[in-house]
Enzyme design. Structure first.
Site, PDB file in Angstrom:
ATOM      1  CG  ASP A   7      38.457  11.542 -14.879  1.00 29.36           C
ATOM      2  OD1 ASP A   7      39.401  12.195 -14.410  1.00 29.36           O
ATOM      3  OD2 ASP A   7      38.448  10.293 -14.901  1.00 29.36           O
ATOM      4  CG  ASP A  24       2.005   5.176  18.573  1.00 33.92           C
ATOM      5  OD1 ASP A  24       2.564   5.463  17.504  1.00 33.92           O
ATOM      6  OD2 ASP A  24       1.600   4.030  18.855  1.00 33.92           O
ATOM      7  N   GLY A  37       4.070   0.962  16.921  1.00 32.83           N
ATOM      8  CA  GLY A  37       3.985   0.448  18.284  1.00 32.83           C
ATOM      9  C   GLY A  37       2.816  -0.496  18.487  1.00 32.83           C
ATOM     10  CG  LEU A  38      -2.136  -0.637  18.350  1.00 34.08           C
ATOM     11  CD1 LEU A  38      -2.138  -0.864  19.855  1.00 34.08           C
ATOM     12  CD2 LEU A  38      -3.272   0.295  17.954  1.00 34.08           C
TER      13      LEU A  38
END
Lengths: 558, 468
Positions: free
Chosen positions: A36, A296, A431-432
């Protein structure tokens, strides 16, 4: 007995360790075998702590079982107190020791120590880590906060205190941050700053760096700020019942939730909520709102997101996704069964089927079926997403070392909203770029086999997942070997395998459909293929043509 | 090929554990026949070491069609995924059958549940040929009979899958002893050797690249019947019999050695193939046992020996004279300490090991310098006190201790890397040395940076680093 490949939470005593390690002046004697001690690594390595967790393990061995493990425990407790001089001693058993029933609490009491002993009963075969942390925090509060009579209860702000009249009412505790918590360190800093900005004083922060003496002072605040219901909900309820302290219910993740939180805190503190909001924005703001509204970000609209994690983070993330980024929530789930009700309520808002599960393979199936553009989940879902080729961001425990960055990186408050915007949007194609790739697909230089241009002409070609010529699934690299015989294939079909695509031997792709599929940008091709096949099966078709492809596209409306 | 010369030597008088409890070291006394070690510190307090379940992490990579099913608690599942670096492989060949309250209520149900879980698993994974049921602390304490379960399940699933069992529980096994238990479970499955031609069996999990190198070298010197345990595939398990001479590649295989001897095999005594000298002596022990002449031996290893020595030189320059302290971990401590002292000139302070197998480690112990302080077992706080008092230049320890010791100003080497990196053999000796040198090199490169968030108070100091 349950077959588990991976577990979302550790055992409950790890939750107890998270509380003990966060605090000062406590020591935890854990009756447990040597294995443990792996848990120490979680704190020293994942969280890069510079001290060992304040835990002594009894590390009893097989040969001790016939003899006196109780004596072993008492010696360990006595030695630990003498060496570490804690202000309070936590004692308990891990899963194995629970089976030998030594009663650590009783044994520790029998030692007649001069410090408070807090015994922990954490049923290892029923409960898990978050519950363990919550229960531990609760037991510490029960044992360390002096009992009051009804006269004292009035000392703390009660709901009958007129708002704004009592300057004492603008004092709060911050409850919940533990060691090994997902961004607890930075969330706390952000919220402390926020509270200071709106004029709320902080009495005690717990468990984070609280000593037993600090715990005893909890009733002196007027109300409680609950950062994490998973770890502090139980304590907050107790403090409300026993000391009349109301508590916050909003988790300040995202801009809107942060504003809601500010108003809620203001009301509890007897401060004008609008004033509070003004002060909050004067001290700090966030670009996330403007970024989300900017041009954008238009391409983010309707992006399909699958959300999974601990309940409070998942629910908060779904709201940010839908209301602040304009995503479409296509899946919402949690492994926290204790908060199933809250999660179901939230899922209804988005019209999705709630997923309450701690079986990661079930989660993987659900993610695959939902065909998301983005996965917001834990480290487990990060791996699911990687294997499916879907972008992802981590929003909740279970954690790994990446989730404890060197930089300041809260999830909460205004800076948290900035962090969320950056970390959730960054994995998506910009995005672009997405538009350009769409425009130039099929370009002689701009095909999928080409290496990234900034790597130069000598760079090796990127291996892209090929358009499948048949209905066979694409094999991920790490999957085990495909079934070789018919019988195995039948077995394979009967059980949906998490590491493979759905295998549909009766489905054929006509060559015009294949060609058309190849024109779809590679980063959505997998999804397009899956949707088309799913559509074909639903329509009872055995041959997929070009028309099928576009009918499927119209059907799924994307 | 020549018949082997004298039968393989081995230490007589095995001062080892009784009856399967591998950790039983205290108070058993040394065999009168063995050289008694000067003052071995023996401690029984808190141990900071992994349990035997962790062996699954490398064993499942080594035996490529085996699956390891731990029968245990959520702690076991959490340990393995934490130690495996969380989700390296999305569907790995290990898992845990997590015991819950209902299973604890009645063992009959627990056995039915286990059968159900195994059926579920094997339906998902038709590629598995060998399934290990691995016992844990909870399964041991509730006395869930996994050997009976393994027999039952084998009867159900043969010929597709064989089911074996071993215990990796931390109340029985420490870390690498998990491999010992696994290999010992394989030994009874090894077919009886059909021939009487002497065969060399290399015992102990080695990285494939190392195994191939060593097998290649031994083959080149004329030993052409060589097998390895563990095999890379379950159906490639070697045969064993009185014609088998085995040599240990790892120092933690007490039960496996005993099981092989029970099948008539004989152990070739040797140090371990760590470092150039260690590898040379290990290969020579095998060569001698198989009647290889000194000339053939020297000729065969010449190139590897030469380049190994050359590669070690710069590391010897860097590390010579620096002191090192070992916390117990993998049982590799003694041979590693011997390598550091003998081949790199480092000064040994305390060498802690979880368990010291006298006869298997004899050839290593003989080469340790007299001043080396060996400790067996552990009392963590006391050992940390000793380490702080000694102020060694390098501390070899586990990951639970490394960062805290670094924050105290010590230079540390995290020990588990030594289990997961190819370190044996001539061509890896320099890699092994580099592992120990790297902490010093790093400290020198980033010397002067502020360590604490509040600024320049703490900076990394270069401690006794020679000009490089």
């Amino acid at each position: 007995m349950k077959l588990a490949l991976w577990t979302y939470e550790g055992p409950p005593h790890v939750g107890a360790m998270r509380v003990a390690t966060a605090m000062r002046g406590v020591h935890y004697v854990l009756h447990a075998p040597q294995g443990d001690t792996y848990a120490d690594l979680l704190f020293t390595m994942i969280e890069r702590r510079t001290e060992r967790p304040p835990v002594t393990y009894t590390t009893f061995q097989a040969r001790d079982l016939g003899k006196d493990t109780a004596e072993l425990f008492k010696n360990a407790a006595r030695d630990a107190v003498a060496r570490y001089q804690p202000q309070a001693l936590m004692v308990g058993a891990s899963c194995t020791a629970e089976l030998i029933q030594d009663d650590p609490g009783g044994l520790a009491e029998a030692l007649g120590l001069s410090i408070p002993v807090v015994p922990l009963e954490l049923p290892s075969y029923q409960k898990k880590e978050n519950w363990g942390a919550s229960e531990t925090f609760y037991q510490l509060v029960r044992h360390l906060v002096p009992k009051t009579n009804s006269a004292d209860a009035g000392k703390a702000g009660t709901s009958s205190t007129p708002a704004g009249k009592d300057s004492h009412s603008a004092i709060a505790n911050i409850l919940g941050p533990t060691a090994l918590g997902f961004r607890h360190r930075d969330d706390l800093q952000e919220i402390e700053t926020l509270l200071a900005a709106i004029g709320v004083q902080v009495n005690v922060i717990a468990p984070w760096q609280a000593s037993p003496q600090d715990i005893a002072r909890l009733p002196q605040a007027a109300f409680n700020v609950v950062l994490y219901p998973e770890t502090a909900g139980q304590v907050a309820s107790y403090l409300k019942r026993s000391f009349g302290q109301p508590h916050t219910t909003v988790m300040p993740i995202g801009l809107k939730a942060t504003e809601d939180f500010v108003r809620e805190v203001a009301r509890l503190a007897g401060i004008d909520p609008d004033q509070a909001l003004v002060r909050a924005y004067q001290s700090a703001g966030s670009r996330a709102g403007w970024y989300a509204a900017s041009v954008d970000a238009t391409y983010l609209t309707g992006k399909r997101v699958f959300v999974f994690g601990d309940a409070s983070h998942a629910i908060a993330a779904a709201r940010v996704a839908a209301e602040e980024l304009g995503f479409t929530v296509v899946g919402l789930g949690s492994y926290s069964r204790e908060f199933a009700r809250e999660l179901r309520t939230a899922a209804e808002v988005y019209g999705v089927t709630p997923l309450i599960s701690d079986d990661y393979l079930e989660v993987e199936q659900a993610v695959e079926a939902a065909s998301p553009d983005l996965v917001l989940g834990t480290q487990m879902e990060r791996h699911i997403a990687k294997r499916l080729g879907v972008p992802c961001a981590v929003i909740s425990a279970p954690v790994h070392v990446q989730d404890f960055p060197a930089r300041y990186s809260p999830q909460m408050g205004f800076e948290g909203a900035n962090v969320l915007f950056d970390t959730w949007v960054h994995p998506l194609m910009m995005g672009l770029e997405e538009h350009l790739l769409g425009m130039f697909k099929g370009d002689f230089e701009f095909h999928e086999g080409a290496a990234a241009s900034h790597l130069g002409h000598g760079a090796a070609q990127i291996a892209m997942p090929p358009s499948p010529p048949s209905g066979a699934g694409v094999k991920p690299e790490t999957s085990p070997s495909m079934p070789a015989t018919q019988a195995e294939q039948a077995v394979h079909d009967a059980q949906p395998m998490a590491s493979r695509e759905q295998f549909m031997p009766s489905l054929q792709w006509a060559s015009d459909a294949e060609k058309e599929l190849g024109k779809i940008p590679f980063f959505v091709r997998g999804k397009a293929r899956r949707n088309t096949e799913k559509f074909a099966v639903e329509q009872g078709l055995s041959l997929i043509t070009k028309d099928t492809l576009y009918e499927a596209k119209a059907h799924y409306g994307r | 090929m020549n018949a082997p010369l004298a039968t393989a030597r081995e230490g007589s008088g095995y001062a080892g554990p009784s009856n399967g409890c591998r950790l039983d070291t205290g108070g058993d006394g040394l065999s009168a026949v063995d050289n008694p070690l000067p003052e071995v510190i023996r401690e029984r307090g808190q141990r900071e070491v992994f349990c035997g379940l962790t062996g699954i992490i490398w064993l499942h990579r080594k035996i490529q069609d085996a699956f390891f099913l731990v029968v245990g608690s959520r702690t076991c599942a959490h340990l393995i995924q934490s130690a495996a670096g969380v989700m390296i492989f999305a569907e790995p060949r290990f898992a845990t059958a997590i015991i819950d309250d209902r299973d604890l209520a009645g063992l009959a149900d627990a056995n039915e549940e286990l059968d159900r879980v195994v059926d579920q698993l094997l339906r998902r994974r038709p590629d598995i040929r060998l399934l290990f049921l691995v016992g844990s602390c909870p399964s041991e304490v509730i006395k869930l009979d996994l050997s009976r379960a393994a027999e039952r399940l084998t009867a159900r699933h043969l010929p597709a899958v064989r089911v074996l069992n071993y215990s990796g529980s931390g109340i029985e096994t420490t870390f690498t002893q998990g491999e010992d238990a696994c290999l010992a479970a394989l030994v009874p499955q090894m077919p009886a050797s059909p021939s009487s031609d002497p065969t060399l069996l290399i015992v102990g999990s080695l990285a494939d690249i190392v195994e191939d190198q060593l097998v290649g070298l031994l083959g080149d010197m004329g030993i052409d019947r060589i097998a390895c345990l563990p095999p890379r595939r379950a159906d490639a398990l070697a045969a064993v019999g009185p014609n088998t001479f085995f040599i240990l590649a790892q120092p933690f295989l007490a039960d496996t050695a005993r099981a092989l001897e029970a099948r008539g095999a004989q152990r070739i005594a040797a140090p371990f193939p760590l470092g150039v000298e260690g590898t040379r002596r290990w290969c020579w022990a095998a060569a001698q046992a198989f009647g290889v002449s000194e000339q053939v031996f020297a000729h065969t290893i010449a190139a590897a020996l030469q380049r190994g020595k050359k590669a070690l030189e710069p590391w010897r320059e860097r590390l010579s004279g620096k002191s090192v302290f070992f916390f117990p971990d993998s049982q590799l401590e003694i041979p590693l300490a011997r390598f550091l002292s003998q081949e790199l000139g480092m000064r040994l302070t305390e060498v802690g090991t979880p368990y010291l197998h006298r006869s298997h480690l004899q050839e290593e112990i003989d080469q340790l310098p007299a001043h080396a302080q060996i400790s067996e077992g552990q009392d963590l706080d006391l050992q940390l006190d000793r380490c702080r008092a000694l102020k060694p230049d390098l501390v070899v320890c586990g990951l639970g201790l490394a960062n805290p010791l670094e924050a105290e100003g010590f230079n540390t080497k995290w020990s588990i890397e030594l289990v997961f990196t190819p370190i044996q053999g001539f061509d890896q000796a320099a890699d092994l040395a580099e592992i120990f040198a790297r902490p010093f090199v790093r400290k020198q490169r980033i010397a002067g940076i502020p360590l604490s968030e509040s600024g320049a108070r703490q900076r990394i100091a270069i401690r006794a680093v020679q000009a490089l």
